[in-house]
Design a protein around this motif. Structure first.
Motif, mmCIF file in Angstrom:
data_model
loop_
_atom_site.group_PDB
_atom_site.id
_atom_site.type_symbol
_atom_site.label_atom_id
_atom_site.label_comp_id
_atom_site.label_asym_id
_atom_site.label_seq_id
_atom_site.Cartn_x
_atom_site.Cartn_y
_atom_site.Cartn_z
ATOM 1 N N ASP A 1 17.684 33.981 30.724
ATOM 2 C CA ASP A 1 16.676 34.783 31.418
ATOM 3 C C ASP A 1 15.920 35.621 30.391
ATOM 4 O OD1 ASP A 1 18.426 36.757 30.677
ATOM 5 O OD2 ASP A 1 19.218 37.116 32.692
ATOM 6 N N TYR B 1 13.569 31.862 35.015
ATOM 7 C CA TYR B 1 14.320 30.695 34.576
ATOM 8 C C TYR B 1 13.623 30.156 33.325
ATOM 9 C CZ TYR B 1 17.058 30.468 38.897
ATOM 10 O OH TYR B 1 17.912 30.729 39.916
ATOM 11 N N TRP C 1 19.628 27.366 28.933
ATOM 12 C CA TRP C 1 18.796 28.156 29.854
ATOM 13 C C TRP C 1 19.250 29.620 29.812
ATOM 14 C CZ3 TRP C 1 14.834 26.402 33.195
ATOM 15 C CH2 TRP C 1 14.607 25.021 33.165
#
Length: 1195
Positions: A182, A216, A180
């Motif tokens: 940004d 996200y 993950w």
């Protein structure tokens, strides 16, 4: 006959043998060595040497290469199947096969698609001896699909709630790696609260306002194609709540209380538990009914993931994860089952057999579930393969009997279960070949002395030849007592010596013939540095010279190289190398360091180093004196069986002449590393003739001694092994003692290895009865220190001797010693036991000795057991612990001390030998007479009145007889501690209380009290007490002296609460304050205050100036009792006041447990002071100063 190249048998350290590359291949491949001469005429079935992996994922953007390499003689041909059918590569223009190989190349970069060639491929390598096949190679192109388009709604939730952000990546081949980030491609921070699960989802145990963001983004990286796919961003908004209600944990994943996990053996087992709650839960892991493997267990993702690497069936079981926070805990149990794809226990190995021999192929595998074993011959299931009469299949084993050349084939073993398969090729090659030696003829081996020599003899033949080595033209076969014969044909000489030089012949034989080869061995002297460079300190700008003198074998030419700090010398003209010296001129600071001399030959190298320190110029120092440098260049000459000559070169004497040399030796065979003193010679000698012992591997070293001490030892000399001889000495400390009544244990101190004089050390043990006419009985035992003769009579003297012997012969006749067979317990008790009571605490015991024959052992002495059975003063019988006294030797009497008076005792006597005690004599009973009693247990004075005192007591704890009466003596004590007349009073023995009447009031009495028996008076107890005061006569009378007795004359009154005492203390404090002010003023004015003037004028010796130790300010004190200031005090007769008598605190008078005041304020209580001894009894009474003095001390 099964032809295999076996590993070396023993004592061949890895890396020490210069094995031929061909021999290495022979050992590693376990088949026919690929020697060029052999390959010209030896056939060999195919062997697959390289192939693509079973699960072969390819990059669809590049050409497809499917590998298949094989070897064999003749070279094999290759063919392929695809999806189980023949793959005709000639019909597909995009497919080519590498020449001389089976490797396929499929050209899809220009045209064609990778998906077209997806399938299962298998390669076959075939020649006239058989066919080998590869694994089934599953070819699949990698895939990296895009995410499906979806509309993601913004997520809004309150502070403290849990959250799961789904990733759900597309299915790729192989699966992608998830992370993950940004929008700025920065990884999102993770913690115990926020973490990524194994499925790629992002889990929040509870959200915080800082978790609010709109980017996200879940990423999927496909490594095979080096591509990254991105999911649509997810927006999260966290609303701050006024109050966050805390809650216990619940699991976000997995669901429920239990789940199941299955993993394959050898993989990584990953178990995951992620919980939500507020505060953030902590995860713990345990294994039910077991422990987690220490070296294979790892925790990931903040302990939310448990990983066990190299998982095995033993790791199956129930694992429990526990999530805890302050509000509670929850549990989830994961049941783990470990399955296993097939794995080898014993893979089949190639067989090379000769015609008519037998052999077998074994294929054993394990797995969970148990794999099924199937056989193929030349790639065809064995059930439909051509029949071979020499072949018999027995499950996982193929047994070959009486094979012929037509039996050659390649067999495949397939072990499979639902989780996978194993495929192994193993050929049977039937050859009939006479021995061939592969090592080059007349190879010359050169070895340094005392190092191992390895002579190679690589060979081949079918049947497997046997190899023998011979030395010289007519030498006999070499055996393994000195040499090591390895199964690959190599001959090892563990410690090569000069006499090992020569020609060695290797002979290989089988039933088809014989081959031999000669090699030559030369033993060279080791290269040594006999003069090493020495540590040097040189002034800046000076010149230094390092010497490095080398001694070497005359056939080897050494090369001398100098290094500085392990690197090359600086390229500077100041450094010159001339034969044995390195000279550095005009030394700089940078020239300091470590200089190393390296001597290299083609066979060995040695080095020595020295440090150069550069210092500033200083005046010429005085000569330094030190212990000598070690001798060097040790050499052995004139080598005989029992003597040798040692010579050496002395080291620098460091300005103190050498007075002597000390020579030590080491026995490398028996006591390696331990040096012993050999001899000493004068400091003028540099040689010594040394006496030697047989069968010792000697090394020598020399130390020089001067007036300052001993040098370090020299380097050890070369080793010299003396010949064996018979032992010179016999064992010492020979003893014969029995451990049981019917045996004789013969022990001795064995000879050490140095004393053995040869191999095969043994001992001849001989014995016979001393008093009999028997012949000697002998037995030869190994190198031990004990022999047990069984079946001997009890305690009989024996003559014993132990003689050493070895493989050469016997030691001289040994000395004869006497011993005894084993002892047994004595049979007879001492008789005529008599007791004579000496006094109330001592008795004498007599007995008659027992016959010596009945003792049946060495007489140790006699032992008396005695115990107090009954007290004459009590009717009940009471048994006490038995006491034991042992009297050594043949004594027939002894004293029993420490008896209790007036007691009933029982005793018996036993004889003692080395085995133990004999039977007890009949019990003898005796009584001890009465003794004097102990002091009464206590004495208390109670109920004091004006003219009476009552005494209470407890009888003596040890009456030691029958009490007849008590005696009470008492006398008054006046205020000056003078004793009055003594009153003697007899009291019946049955009394424990007595009242004395008609005593004087307010008088202190001292009491002496003791008990009596018929034997006399016992110890006394003393006490003091005071009669009450007549209150009507107390006015104006000072308080009487009160002793240390425990009786109190009146009730206690707290002095600190009396009004007169408070007023008096205030007045004294005010007076002292005024005196202090006056003294201060007078001192500042430089004058004298009146008291001081009076002291200076009269110099009265009775005037006491201020003392630091008593704290008074120039008080006028008088030591006589009639002076008013001291009226209530007592002073010693020497008219001095001791410190301990005047340092009492106010507590001693007013607040202590004994200090009291009467109701009218008069002080009548008791206080403590220094005691003085009474002349009659040695008891102490208490004295203290008066209250006035107490206040002086207080102030």
């Amino acid at each position: 006959m099964q032809l295999e190249i076996m590993p070396r048998k023993k004592r061949l350290p890895a890396g020490r043998a210069p094995l031929l590359l061909l021999l290495c291949q022979l050992v590693r491949a376990l088949d026919v060595p690929l020697d060029s001469k052999l390959l010209e005429d030896l056939v060999q079935p195919p062997t697959i040497t390289q192939q693509s992996p079973k699960d072969y994922i390819i990059d669809p953007r590049e050409n497809i290469v499917i590998q298949c390499e094989a070897k064999g003689k003749p070279p094999p041909s290759f063919s392929w199947t695809r999806n189980g059918t023949h793959f005709d590569i000639e019909k597909d223009p995009l497919v080519t096969m590498k020449p001389g190989s089976g490797t396929l190349t499929i050209n899809i970069m220009n045209e064609g698609k990778a998906e077209t060639y997806e399938g299962v491929y298998q390669c076959t390598a075939r020649n006239e001896r058989g066919a080998a096949i590869s694994n089934n190679i599953v070819v699949r192109p990698s895939r990296s699909p895009l995410w499906t388009k979806e509309k993601l709604e913004p997520i809004t939730l309150r502070n403290g709630q849990s959250l799961i952000l789904p990733c759900r990546p597309p299915l790729g081949l192989p699966p992608p790696i998830i992370f993950w980030m940004d929008n700025s491609f920065q990884r999102l921070p993770q913690s115990e609260r926020v973490s990524q699960g194994l499925n790629g989802d992002l889990y929040f145990s509870n959200v915080l306002p800082e978790d609010t963001r709109e980017d996200y983004i879940c990423y999927a990286r496909f490594n095979h194609t080096q591509t990254i796919q991105q999911k649509q961003p997810i927006s999260v908004k966290v609303i701050s709540a006024k109050s966050n209600r805390e809650r216990p944990p619940t699991f976000l994943t997995p669901e429920g209380n239990a789940s199941h996990k299955e993993e394959l053996r050898g993989n990584v087992l990953s178990l995951e538990c992620i919980a939500e709650g507020l505060p953030t839960p902590i995860i713990y892991w345990i294994k039910e009914d077991g422990t987690l493997p220490i070296n294979r267990t790892f925790y990931k993702n903040f302990k939310k993931t448990l990983q066990i690497i190299q998982v095995s069936e033993a790791d199956s079981g129930n694992y429990q994860c526990i999530a805890k926070n302050p509000l509670g805990a929850i549990y989830h149990t994961i049941s783990v089952t470990v399955k296993a794809a097939p794995y080898w226990i014993m893979a089949p190995q190639n067989l090379v057999l000769s015609p008519g021999e037998d052999g077998r192929l074994i294929c054993r595998a394990n797995g969970n579930p148990k794999p099924r074993i199937s056989w193929l011959s030349n790639g065809v299931p064995i059930e439909i393969a051509p029949d071979d009469p020499s072949r018999n299949i027995d499950g996982d084993t193929i047994i070959f009997s009486n094979v012929q050349e037509r039996s050659s084939a390649v067999y495949q073993c397939n072990a499979s279960n639902e989780y996978g398969y194993l495929l192994a090729n193993a050929f049977v090659n039937v050859l009939a070949e006479p021995p061939r030696i592969l090592t080059s003829a007349n190879t010359l081996y050169q070895v340094i002395t005392d190092r191992p020599a390895l002579l190679d003899c690589a060979f081949f033949g079918s049947p497997l030849p046997t190899v023998e080595w011979f030395k010289g033209a007519k030498g006999s076969a070499l055996h393994e007592d000195i040499y090591v014969l390895h199964e690959n044909g190599t001959l090892e000489i563990p410690v090569a010596q000069k006499d090992s030089t020569g020609t060695y012949t290797c002979v290989a034989r089988n039933k088809l013939g014989m081959a031999k080869n000669e090699v030559h061995l030369e033993i060279k002297d080791a290269t040594r540095i006999i003069k090493q460079p020495e540590y040097a300190v040189v002034q800046r700008g000076g010149t230094v010279s390092f010497e490095c003198k080398v001694k070497h074998d005359h056939t080897l030419i050494p090369t001398i190289t100098w290094l500085k700090d392990s690197g090359e010398l600086p390229n500077d003209g100041r450094f010159t190398v001339d034969k044995d010296h390195l000279v550095v001129a005009d030394v700089w600071d940078d020239d300091g360091g470590t200089y190393t001399c390296v001597a290299n030959t083609t066979l060995d190298n040695v080095s020595a180093s020295a440090v150069l320190s550069v210092v500033a110029p200083t005046p010429t120092p005085a000569p330094t004196y030190d212990v000598p440098n070690p001798p060097f260049d040790l050499e052995l000459t004139d080598q005989l069986d029992k003597s040798i000559q040692l010579s050496w070169t002395p080291g620098n004497d460091n300005n103190s002449p050498i007075t002597k040399f000390i020579i030590e030796y080491e026995d490398a065979m028996h006591e390696a590393g331990l040096w012993h003193h050999q001899t000493e010679v004068s400091g003028m000698q540099t040689t010594a003739q040394l006496k030697l012992s047989p069968y010792v591997n000697y090394s020598f070293r020399v130390m020089a001694v001067n007036s300052l001490g001993r040098s370090l030892p020299s380097e050890a000399s070369e080793q010299y092994l003396t010949k064996a001889a018979e032992p010179d000495t016999n064992p010492t400390a020979v003893e014969g003692l029995g451990s049981e009544p019917d045996n004789l244990v013969i022990t001795w101190k064995p000879l050490n290895g140095f004393e053995s004089n040869g191999p095969g050390l043994q001992y001849k043990v001989s014995w016979r009865q001393k008093d009999g006419d028997d012949e000697w009985t002998s037995v030869v035992v190994a190198n031990v220190s004990k022999y047990i003769v069984s079946g001997t009579p009890t305690f009989v003297p024996y003559l014993i001797k132990v003689q050493a012997l070895n493989d050469v012969g016997f030691a001289p006749e040994p000395a004869v010693v006497m011993g005894h067979s084993g002892e047994d317990l004595p049979m007879v008790a001492p008789g005529n036991v008599r007791v004579n009571v000496v006094n109330s605490t001592l008795a004498e015991v007599h007995w008659d000795p027992v016959p010596l024959k009945s003792i049946r052992g060495h007489l140790q002495g006699y032992r008396i057991y005695y115990w107090k059975a009954q007290s004459s003063s009590k009717r009940n019988r009471r048994h006490l612990e038995k006491k034991i006294l042992t009297f050594q030797g043949s004594k027939t009497h002894g004293m029993l001390p420490g008896l209790e008076p007036f007691s009933h005792y029982t005793l018996n006597v036993r004889v003692v030998n080395g085995k133990g005690e004999g039977p007890a004599s009949p019990d003898r009973v005796f009584n001890t007479p009465e003794g004097v009693p102990s002091a009464p247990s206590s004495l208390k004075i109670v109920n004091p009145t004006l003219d009476s005192l009552t005494l209470e007591w407890d009888p003596p704890s040890r009456p030691n007889g029958i009490l007849t009466e008590y005696t009470l003596k008492y006398q008054p004590i006046n205020s000056t501690h003078e004793l009055g007349p003594l009153v003697d009073l007899k009291i019946p023995a049955n009394k424990t209380r007595w009242t004395l009447k008609n005593l004087n009031f307010s008088t202190r009495y001292k009491f002496y009290f003791y008990a009596q028996t018929a034997a006399g008076s016992g110890s006394q107890i003393t006490e003091e007490a005071v009669t009450n005061v007549d209150e009507g006569k107390m006015a104006g009378i000072p308080p009487p002296d009160v002793g240390a007795g425990k009786a109190m004359a009146s009730r206690q009154v707290d002095i600190a609460t009396q009004g007169w005492f408070i007023g008096l203390m205030c007045a004294v404090a005010l007076l002292i304050l005024i005196l202090l002010i006056v003294c201060f003023i007078r001192r500042n004015k430089g004058g004298k205050y009146p008291v001081k003037e009076k002291e200076d004028a009269h110099a009265d010796p009775e005037i006491q100036p201020m003392k630091e130790d008593d704290g008074t300010f120039g008080e006028y004190s008088d030591a006589e009792d009639h002076k008013p200031l001291k009226k209530g005090s007592r002073t010693p007769s020497d008219r001095t006041v001791k410190k301990e008598d005047s340092d009492d605190s106010l507590v001693d008078y007013g607040e202590g447990v004994n200090g009291q005041f009467n109701e009218d304020g008069s002080f009548i209580g008791q206080y403590s002071g220094k005691k003085e001894k009474e002349p009659a009894e040695g008891n102490e009474s208490s004295e203290a100063p008066s209250p006035v003095n107490a206040m002086n001390s207080f102030v």
